[in-house]
Design a protein around this motif. Structure first.
Motif, PDB file in Angstrom:
ATOM      1  N   VAL A 225       0.864  -1.187   0.000  1.00 13.67           N
ATOM      2  CA  VAL A 225       0.000   0.000   0.000  1.00 13.67           C
ATOM      3  C   VAL A 225       0.896   1.231   0.000  1.00 13.67           C
ATOM      4  CG1 VAL A 225      -1.984   1.112   1.073  1.00 13.67           C
ATOM      5  CG2 VAL A 225      -1.649  -1.349   1.352  1.00 13.67           C
ATOM      6  N   ALA A 226       1.180   1.688  -1.216  1.00 12.54           N
ATOM      7  CA  ALA A 226       2.127   2.795  -1.368  1.00 12.54           C
ATOM      8  C   ALA A 226       1.629   4.044  -0.637  1.00 12.54           C
ATOM      9  CB  ALA A 226       2.347   3.080  -2.854  1.00 12.54           C
ATOM     10  N   ASP A 227       0.332   4.315  -0.719  1.00  8.62           N
ATOM     11  CA  ASP A 227      -0.208   5.521  -0.078  1.00  8.62           C
ATOM     12  C   ASP A 227      -0.017   5.486   1.433  1.00  8.62           C
ATOM     13  OD1 ASP A 227      -0.982   6.282  -2.525  1.00  8.62           O
ATOM     14  OD2 ASP A 227      -3.144   5.909  -2.238  1.00  8.62           O
ATOM     15  N   ALA A 228      -0.085   4.274   1.982  1.00  6.26           N
ATOM     16  CA  ALA A 228       0.054   4.161   3.441  1.00  6.26           C
ATOM     17  C   ALA A 228       1.470   4.513   3.845  1.00  6.26           C
ATOM     18  CB  ALA A 228      -0.302   2.745   3.892  1.00  6.26           C
ATOM     19  N   ALA A 230       3.495   6.404   2.077  1.00  3.54           N
ATOM     20  CA  ALA A 230       3.689   7.825   1.773  1.00  3.54           C
ATOM     21  C   ALA A 230       3.125   8.705   2.891  1.00  3.54           C
ATOM     22  CB  ALA A 230       3.018   8.166   0.445  1.00  3.54           C
ATOM     23  N   ALA A 231       2.032   8.238   3.513  1.00  4.15           N
ATOM     24  CA  ALA A 231       1.406   9.042   4.573  1.00  4.15           C
ATOM     25  C   ALA A 231       2.347   9.221   5.764  1.00  4.15           C
ATOM     26  CB  ALA A 231       0.100   8.381   5.034  1.00  4.15           C
ATOM     27  N   ARG A 244      -3.879   8.982   8.587  1.00  9.25           N
ATOM     28  CA  ARG A 244      -3.858   8.942   7.121  1.00  9.25           C
ATOM     29  C   ARG A 244      -3.349   7.590   6.631  1.00  9.25           C
ATOM     30  NH1 ARG A 244      -1.728  14.082   7.674  1.00  9.25           N
ATOM     31  NH2 ARG A 244       0.376  13.374   7.110  1.00  9.25           N
ATOM     32  N   MET A 245      -2.339   7.069   7.337  1.00 11.78           N
ATOM     33  CA  MET A 245      -1.822   5.739   6.988  1.00 11.78           C
ATOM     34  C   MET A 245      -2.952   4.709   7.099  1.00 11.78           C
ATOM     35  SD  MET A 245      -0.578   2.604   8.274  1.00 11.78           S
ATOM     36  CE  MET A 245      -0.685   2.928  10.003  1.00 11.78           C
ATOM     37  N   GLU A 247      -6.164   5.197   6.965  1.00 14.54           N
ATOM     38  CA  GLU A 247      -7.174   5.417   5.922  1.00 14.54           C
ATOM     39  C   GLU A 247      -6.713   4.835   4.587  1.00 14.54           C
ATOM     40  OE1 GLU A 247     -10.313   6.095   5.998  1.00 14.54           O
ATOM     41  OE2 GLU A 247      -9.953   6.147   8.168  1.00 14.54           O
ATOM     42  N   ALA A 248      -5.428   4.997   4.299  1.00 15.12           N
ATOM     43  CA  ALA A 248      -4.892   4.440   3.044  1.00 15.12           C
ATOM     44  C   ALA A 248      -4.990   2.921   3.064  1.00 15.12           C
ATOM     45  CB  ALA A 248      -3.447   4.892   2.850  1.00 15.12           C
ATOM     46  N   ALA A 252      -7.330   0.472   0.592  1.00 12.98           N
ATOM     47  CA  ALA A 252      -6.744  -0.582  -0.251  1.00 12.98           C
ATOM     48  C   ALA A 252      -7.436  -1.935  -0.063  1.00 12.98           C
ATOM     49  CB  ALA A 252      -5.257  -0.711   0.059  1.00 12.98           C
TER      50      ALA A 252
END
Ligand SMILES: Cc1cc2nc3c(=O)[nH]c(=O)nc-3n(C[C@H](O)[C@H](O)[C@H](O)COP(=O)(O)OP(=O)(O)OC[C@H]3O[C@@H](n4cnc5c(N)ncnc54)[C@H](O)[C@@H]3O)c2cc1C
Lengths: 289, 756
Positions: A225-228, A230-231, A244-245, A247-248, A252
């Motif tokens: 989960v790249a967004d996690a 990145a958060a 935010r992590m 939520e990402a 997913a």
């Protein structure tokens, strides 16, 4: 009543030849998935190709700055390699959550990966750690990030004749730490309802400079989960960043409703377990600075 | 453990000697049913229905018969047509027609996994292949799994000829409700109207399975002259004999049943599923035939414990005296009418002095395997509802939950459960011991909660035969017909050694086959140490009388001048210098003094007493995940008197652990098609060792005056209180009352979430 044939080749080339000849052939590592599945009638295979006699298939060796783990290395052996256990404690812990001691004396991480169960415990840890797998086949070798091997439940992108020769992990980065946690109804001998791996790097000031978050059992395959990740990067793991992590991670998730958990429970738990894994990885990363 | 620890007044009773069957079991030499091999034996396999409900239009076995290596095939056509007849199996009862239909479906399949045909072949691989060649033409019917749905007037009917018993007038339409029972005392509505606090709720739990480690297995060999041998794992070889003979319509004396070691039963091995089928395969093939279930078959096609749905309303005065209880119980008994709610009725409320009550109960048949006995059969389910509600009431009234129970607990002399009055029961003593236990006042950590619950079980007596004989060196042989599932060989040896005043190791115990000793009821109902024990003690006492007479003859004195003590005859005649004759000397000369010394006792006692238990549990609930950890657990029980202390404690711990399993995770899960979705230990989650703390036990000893050593049954009551004990602890820890089992993480999590 055909009984499956059994071969224990001594070289990678012989194994490739056997596997290429018989498209339904199956690789045998620890056999803790394969034999169970054959006995239950879930799969029938005309030919079993055992990897354990091939030299180099069992054991961990230094490879560049990092590690190469032979495809038939049992999970318990990972614990005994002090350098590897110190570098990637999350991976070693994940592999040693599998089954029981007896199971882990046979079971391998490569088998865990190639069985392609969405709930495989070592896979999210390997993904978070940035592991790759070296594949050998009729047309030579190729290297693939672990997260790209499984294509769906029980399915991999391995072509006929191909198999995983080794898993490769980088050296532990300075300020790096990893962790894997799973949620199961019991304390052991169970299948993950959700699993989450985290590998982080933090600088001397405690700021996150890199983060890879992977989740299992909440989608057809284990996911990076790249967004996690990145958060978290740039943060000091404040509640907002962790929120935010989470939520990402939730975003997913695309789990199924089954006897092991509902969609909503699995989704909620993925965020909870990911957050707890991050906390452990962060502590380990801090200790490494 | 295992260190002898002498109890006042007893030489052996209450100690912890090594069990005589222990070495064989821990070294793998003991012969369990799947280990047994007969010469020329064939391997059997059973074809099972993939549908939960279907009519069998036809079965074509011709292709399977043609497969080389196949020696016999059996279907319902090979079973004799039976007349309706109720039979008792010890802890349960049923119609012999249904016993037969559990072995082989007749006309209709009633659950996923129902047997439809069986094969015997020269190898297991051939037998499995032959099953694939049998063609069954099914007319699939709508199925029903849920209690409420099964009770609807338009529900799919399992048995077209089944009408509800116990309803006046007798219904003219069939239904899925085989039984209605009720019992009332006083005016509940009026009593509840006076209550200072009332608690009302619906409680439920799913069907659960005994989960014995050893799957059902047997070998049968039926000769052309009509005589047969069966070797199997069972809690009652005589039940296997009676049921097999009845299902096949043959003489009981023609079947010799040898009970092998048993790898767990918990009530589930007091019937037959395989034996009649193996017999028929053997007769057809002319060879011994083995049938052994896989784990999946055990889950799909043996006898689980009923699921329930219970509506309960209960009220008390402000100072905690119970005024009334209004109880409606629905027991899901699976595919066949069974002993469900009938037992619920007598195990629900009788541990408290309710001023009034109204109990109504229904058994409901569904497309699941028919229930069978499981440790205190049918009591844990209703106790869960009653003891949860008592807990809710205690907190509502602000009274300590043990105190509230003490105010209402029954005492000796109160009315009995099924008539008469209660004897020397130890309920109050258990509650007092719980209150005084350090566990009850220990501080709790964050997210932890403490629960208690109390329960009783009726226990049982009934027929048993035991034989005691001397070897020529004075060592002693004890023979019973009671299979050893919980250490009873050790208990029998202790009781014989105690009676004869000889060393424990001088007594050896054998469990005989059905042709070698007279009838004994099953090992079940917590009856064996009590009832078979009485037979052993009585036979040992006869041996003492015979030995005294022999000694009198050897001394030339009157038998009245001979006493028995310390393993020897003592001459009381002062003229003879108080001579002594040890058991070894008497035995050495027995064939010159009158012949072999041996005695058999046949007993049928009913002066047993019920057992009471009180459990305390601390649980910790993870508020973010709903996961429960059992942090501390204490089980207190009146055991009458512990004969072998380890095995009493072991029974208490084992019962508690099974009950914790029901409370936390165990459940039969069916998919939409009505198939069992978790027929294995991966998803049918019994607790693993690391799930549990040490289960502490407290044995309260209030002896049964009707047993020479004071025995009360101990094996069953410990599974009754854990459900409510754990539910009360978890509800407290989670801050929300949960009335449905199991308390799986997702259920606890959503309860926490819904409380906001
Ligand atoms: C009692 C029990 C408990 C278990 N508990 C867990 C658990 O907690 N968590 C968990 O994740 N798993 C669990 N498992 C599943 C299993 O043990 C793991 O997936 C294990 O890692 C599989 O490794 P193996 O070496 O035994 O694989 P094998 O059974 O040898 O192989 C698995 C599959 O991968 C293929 N394969 C193996 N190696 C290769 C290769 N090098 N290249 C290509 N294909 C290959 C095989 O052909 C087969 O299809 C459990 C299994 C059992 C029996």
């Amino acid at each position: 009543m055909p009984q499956p044939g059994y071969h224990a080749p001594e070289t990678v080339q012989q194994a490739i030849a056997l596997l290429s000849k018989e498209p339904g052939a199956r690789v045998l590592a620890g056999g803790t998935d394969l034999i169970v599945q054959m006995r239950s009638g879930r799969i029938a295979s005309p030919l079993i190709v055992d990897l354990k006699r091939i030299s180099g298939m069992i054991g961990i060796r230094a490879s560049g700055d990092g590690f190469a783990i032979g495809a038939a290395t049992p999970c318990t052996a990972l614990k005994k390699d002090a350098a590897f256990a110190a570098a990637w404690p999350g991976v070693v812990e994940a592999a040693n959550l599998i089954g029981s001691v007896q199971v882990r004396n046979r079971a391998t991480m490569a088998g865990n990966l190639c069985n392609a169960s969405p709930a495989a415990d070592s896979v999210p840890a390997l993904i978070a750690a940035g592991a790759t797998c070296l594949i050998a086949g009729p047309s030579g070798e190729r290297e693939l990030p672990v997260e790209q091997l499984a294509t769906g439940p029980g399915r991999t992108g391995l072509a006929t004749g191909e198999f995983v020769v080794e898993l490769r992990l980088p050296a532990r980065p300075k300020g790096g730490g990893d962790a894997y946690l799973r949620l199961i109804p019991r304390t052991e001998m169970d299948i993950a309802v959700v699993g989450a791996g985290a590998a982080l790097v933090i600088d001397a000031a405690g700021t996150c400079t890199a983060a890879r978050i992977s989740i299992g059992a909440v989608a057809p395959t284990a996911l990076l989960v790249a967004d996690a990740g990145a958060a978290l990067v740039g943060s000091k793991f404040d509640d907002a960043a962790l929120g935010r992590m989470g939520e990402a991670v939730r975003a997913a998730c695309s789990p199924i409703d089954d006897k092991r958990g509902t969609i909503s429970y699995r989704t909620d738990m993925a965020a909870v377990i990911a957050r707890r894994a991050v906390a452990i990885a962060r502590q380990r990363a801090g200790e490494a600075n | 453990m295992n260190a002898p620890e002498a109890k006042s007044g007893f030489r052996h009773v209450g100690t912890r000697p090594v069990r005589p069957d222990g070495i064989d079991k821990v070294t793998g030499k003991a012969i369990y049913s799947p280990d047994f091999v007969a010469p020329g034996m064939l391997q059997g396999a059973i074809l099972r229905s993939p549908h939960p409900h279907a009519r069998i239009r036809s079965i074509d076995t011709s292709k399977a018969e043609a497969l080389p290596g196949v020696k016999a095939i059996v279907t319902a056509d090979d079973f004799p047509t039976l007349k309706s007849l109720m039979v008792t199996m010890g802890e349960s009862a049923g119609n012999i027609i249904h016993v037969s239909r559990k072995c082989m479906a007749q006309g209709k399949v009633l659950y996923d996994g129902h047997a439809v045909a069986a094969v015997a072949a020269t190898s297991a691989v051939i037998a499995a292949e032959a099953l694939k060649l049998i063609e069954v033409d099914y007319e699939v019917l709508p199925h029903v799994i849920d209690i409420d749905e099964a009770m609807q007037p338009d529900a799919p009917l399992l048995h077209e000829d089944m009408v509800t018993e116990g309803v006046q007038p007798r219904p003219d339409k069939p239904s899925n409700i085989p039984t209605y029972v009720s019992k009332t005392k006083g005016d509940v509505a009026e009593a509840l109207g006076r209550a200072a606090a009332v608690v009302e709720g619906r409680y439920s739990m799913p069907m659960v399975h005994q989960g014995y480690i050893e799957p059902h297995a047997c070998v049968a060999s039926w000769n052309a002259d009509g005589q047969a041998n069966i070797w199997c794992s069972t809690q009652g070889a005589f039940v296997v004999r009676m049921l097999t003979a009845s299902v096949l319509g043959i003489s009981q004396a023609d079947i010799r049943v040898t009970p092998l070691e048993i790898g767990g039963g918990f009530g589930g091995k007091t019937t037959v599923y395989l034996e009649p089928v193996a017999m028929l395969l053997s007769r057809k093939s002319g060879r011994p035939v083995r049938l052994a279930m896989t784990r999946e078959e055990v889950f799909r096609a043996s006898g689980p414990a009923p699921g329930v749905q219970i509506d309960f309303k209960i009220g008390a005065t402000a100072d905690g005296y119970l005024l009334g209880a209004d109880l409606s119980m629905k027991y899901n008994v699976g595919a066949f009418p069974g002993n469900g709610v009938q037992v619920g009725l007598i195990t629900a409320l009788y541990h408290y002095r309710f001023e009034s009550f109204a109990m109504h109960g229904w058994n409901v048949v569904t497309n699941m395997p028919g229930i069978h006995a499981y440790r205190a059969p049918c009591a844990p389910q209703v106790n869960f509802a009653v003891e949860s509600a008592i807990d809710e009431l205690a907190y509502k009234l602000g009274i300590d939950p043990i105190e509230l129970r003490l105010k209402n607990a029954v005492v000796p002399g109160d009315p009995g459960f099924t008539g008469g009055t209660l004897g020397e029961i130890g309920f109050v003593e258990c509650l007092e011991a719980a209150k005084a236990h350090p566990h009850y006042s220990a501080p709790l950590g964050p997210n932890q909660g403490r629960g208690v619950a109390a329960s009783y079980w009726i226990n049982a007596g009934g027929p048993s035969v035991a034989a005691v004989s001397l070897a020529e060196d004075g060592s002693v042989l004890v023979t019973t017909g009671s299979p050893d599932i919980g250490g009873s060989r050790a208990s029998m040896a202790i009781m014989a050694a105690e009676t004869l005043c000889i060393p424990y190791e001088k007594v050896r115990v054998t469990i005989a086959d059905t042709s070698a000793i007279g009838f004994s009821m099953v090992t079940g109902g917590s009856r064996t140490t009590y009832a078979t024990g009485k037979a052993v003690i009585e036979a040992a006492e006869t041996i003492i009388s015979i030995m005294k007479a022999r000694a009198a003859g050897m001394w030339g004195v009157d038998v009245a001048d001979v006493a028995w003590g310390d393993g020897e005859a003592i001459c009381l005649d002062p003229a003879k210098d108080n001579q002594r004759l040890p058991i070894g000397k008497i035995a050495a000369r027995m064939n010159n003094t009158g012949g072999p010394i041996s005695a058999e006792a046949s007993v049928n006692p009913h002066d047993y007493l019920p057992a009471f238990g009180v459990h305390i549990c601390d649980s910790e609930v993870d508020p973010e995940t709903g996961q429960t950890t059992i942090v501390r657990y204490t089980a207190i029980q009146d055991v009458g008197r512990a004969i072998h202390a380890d095995y009493c404690e072991g029974q208490i711990q084992g019962g508690a652990v099974q009950g914790i399993g029901w409370a936390l995770n165990e459940a039969f899960i069916h998919d939409k098609a009505g198939r069992l979705d978790n027929p294995g230990f991966l998803d049918y989650r019994v607790p693993v060792c690391s799930d549990l703390p040490m289960i502490d036990t407290v044995m309260v000893e209030k002896p049964n005056p009707a047993h020479p050593f004071g025995v009360k049954g101990v094996g069953e009551v410990p599974i009754v209180p854990p459900l409510a004990t754990v539910a009360n602890a978890v509800s407290r820890a989670a801050g929300v009352r949960i009335r449905d089992l199991p308390l799986s993480p997702d259920r606890v999590y959503s309860a926490i979430k819904s409380k906001g």
